[in-house]
Design an enzyme around this catalytic site. Structure first.
Site, PDB file in Angstrom:
ATOM      1  N   ASP A 163       6.700   3.250  -4.959  1.00 24.83           N
ATOM      2  CA  ASP A 163       5.669   4.231  -4.604  1.00 24.83           C
ATOM      3  C   ASP A 163       5.948   5.055  -3.336  1.00 24.83           C
ATOM      4  O   ASP A 163       5.765   6.254  -3.333  1.00 24.83           O
ATOM      5  CB  ASP A 163       4.318   3.536  -4.399  1.00 24.83           C
ATOM      6  CG  ASP A 163       3.830   2.802  -5.634  1.00 24.83           C
ATOM      7  OD1 ASP A 163       4.597   2.664  -6.601  1.00 24.83           O
ATOM      8  OD2 ASP A 163       2.673   2.363  -5.628  1.00 24.83           O
ATOM      9  N   GLU A 392       4.134 -10.646  -3.077  1.00 24.02           N
ATOM     10  CA  GLU A 392       4.521  -9.430  -3.803  1.00 24.02           C
ATOM     11  C   GLU A 392       5.907  -8.970  -3.326  1.00 24.02           C
ATOM     12  O   GLU A 392       6.754  -8.600  -4.122  1.00 24.02           O
ATOM     13  CB  GLU A 392       3.469  -8.344  -3.556  1.00 24.02           C
ATOM     14  CG  GLU A 392       3.666  -7.083  -4.382  1.00 24.02           C
ATOM     15  CD  GLU A 392       2.575  -6.049  -4.159  1.00 24.02           C
ATOM     16  OE1 GLU A 392       1.676  -6.277  -3.310  1.00 24.02           O
ATOM     17  OE2 GLU A 392       2.608  -5.001  -4.823  1.00 24.02           O
TER      18      GLU A 392
HETATM   19  C1  DGY Z   1      -0.568   0.890  -6.818  1.00 26.58           C
HETATM   20  O1  DGY Z   1      -1.747   1.121  -7.092  1.00 26.58           O
HETATM   21  O2  DGY Z   1      -0.167   0.504  -5.726  1.00 26.58           O
HETATM   22  C2  DGY Z   1       0.427   0.961  -7.866  1.00 26.58           C
HETATM   23  O3  DGY Z   1       1.707   0.802  -7.418  1.00 26.58           O
HETATM   24  C3  DGY Z   1       0.278   2.188  -8.708  1.00 26.58           C
HETATM   25  O4  DGY Z   1       0.766   1.810  -9.924  1.00 26.58           O
END
Ligand code: DGY
Length: 425
Positions: A163, A392
């Protein structure tokens, strides 16, 4: 020891299992995510093979008519996540997001098939999933490669899964924020805001969603209309690895047309990937289709390319780059090289170690014959679990856990690493 870790990982899979799909973790991600599910199925297969097939089946049941498989399936209501279905506005029978994610399903299906003890069920499932996954693969080249170069672009950072990668910093300057409807983020209520993307990045994520929504989520228009279109070597490598998996599986199952088309896509894609190689950096680089320039950043996107059947000299050079990186961190493989000033050890994809990426890179190294470096990556991954639990992601220096806890795909990867060791023993 390893039995105890597998037991703990299996508990996480069970805890996050909602029957026909698994949430990445409760709270932070309360729905079904595309590549999370496919990688989760690999771990599930060791515990309950039937359940593993269901995980992928559920995902593919929500494929769009044009072939795209969305990145989130909103199976139920939950206002603990933003952006929810009302922001996406995709008008699907079961709401989904409107973008996709790294297409790892083909690879996962081949792995499940090869390892199956219930061969009859595996064959029925593989036959059912094969044409769907193949249609998704073709969708990438039909919709994300208008000039027919053999590489698919992403039009939103969420599509790569990476992201807030440093790779997107410059291209994001091209994405406006005017007209973004005020919103309240939920992620920062579940996880430490310092481990998450910034406000400025979220403004741009949402601007892109609003922009695509205004175009009716018409995939024939989105690539052209997007101010953000990047060719990511990691994303393309995952696509190519899955295409190869589908080519092999189709051959085994006598689906010759799918095998033929997949082989043609694979050959073109592997050739085209070569254009992203950087001799200077010893890795592949992202390419910004709007500026027409390579993104000169040492991110993990260029290392994930190992997952694809790339030429042996490229795999050897990538192994050297990873070995050099190992001297600059305590745990392999950092999602960004700490030599870059923008590196951030705890912020999502700007430095932390992710076990799913370690898994793909280690798998590529094994295929390239470099079992020693693969073993080192697997050992670092297990050390992280032992010291910091099933997070995570992890700080590559201190090993500290970051982001969400009790994470499904981290648990699944641990089961993969450890069960593989047992298979060999
Ligand atoms: C989030 O919401 O952080 C996700 O990576 C989007 O898919």
């Amino acid at each position: 020891m390893s039995d105890l870790i597998i037991q703990k990982a299996a508990e996480i899979l069970r805890k996050n299992d909602l029957g026909t799909y698994t949430v990445p973790t409760h709270g932070l991600y309360p729905f079904q995510w595309n590549w999370d599910s496919c990688l989760t199925a690999l771990g599930q297969a060791y515990i309950d093979e039937k359940r593993a097939w269901i995980e992928i089946d559920t995902l593919l049941a929500h494929q769009w008519e044009d072939g795209m498989v969305p990145h989130i399936i909103f199976h139920k209501e939950d206002d603990g996540y933003f952006p929810g279905p009302e922001i996406w506005g995709t008008n699907r029978p079961t709401p989904t997001s409107g973008i996709t994610q790294p297409p790892v399903a083909g690879f996962a299906v081949q792995r499940l098939f090869e390892r199956a003890s219930d061969v009859q069920n595996a064959e029925a499932k593989a036959r059912h999933l094969l044409p769907k996954i193949h249609k998704w693969h073709k969708w990438f080249y039909q919709n994300r490669d208008p000039e027919n170069v053999g590489l698919a672009a992403i039009i939103h950072p969420w599509e790569t899964g990476r992201d807030n990668s440093i790779d997107w910093d410059a291209p994001f300057e091209n994405v406006p924020t005017d007209g973004v409807v005020p919103f309240q983020r939920r992620d920062v209520q579940h996880a430490n805001p310092e481990h998450r993307p910034t406000e400025a990045q979220y403004q741009r994520y949402i601007w892109l969603v609003q922009h695509f929504r205004a175009l009716g989520w018409d995939n024939t228009k989105l690539h052209e209309a997007s101010p953000f279109k990047i060719v990511d070597p990691g994303f393309n490598a995952i696509l190519l690895r899955s295409i190869r998996a589908i080519a092999d599986l189709a051959q085994t199952l006598g689906e010759t047309e799918i095998a033929r088309e997949s082989t043609a896509m694979l050959d073109r894609g592997i050739g085209a990937l070569e254009t992203l190689w950087s001799e200077k950096h010893g890795q592949y680089l992202c390419f910004d289709r709007n500026s027409g320039k390579a993104i000169e950043k040492r991110s993990i996107g260029g290392l994930i390319a190992l997952f694809a059947p790339i030429p042996a000299p490229r795999a050897a050079a990538l192994a050297q780059t990873i070995t050099a990186l190992s001297e600059r961190t305590n745990f392999l493989v950092a999602s960004h090289d700490p030599m870059d000033a923008e590196f951030d050890a705890k912020r999502y994809w700007r430095g932390p170690v992710w076990l799913i990426v370690n898994y793909m890179i280690a798998d590529g190294l094994i295929n390239a014959g470099n079992t020693a470096l693969a073993a080192r990556i697997e050992a670092d991954s297990l050390r992280l679990i032992e010291e910091s639990g099933f997070a995570e992601y992890y700080d590559p220096f201190s090993g500290e856990p970051c982001g969400g806890e009790q994470f499904t795909w981290t648990a699944a990867m641990v089961i993969e690493f450890l069960s593989k060791e047992k298979d060999v023993a």
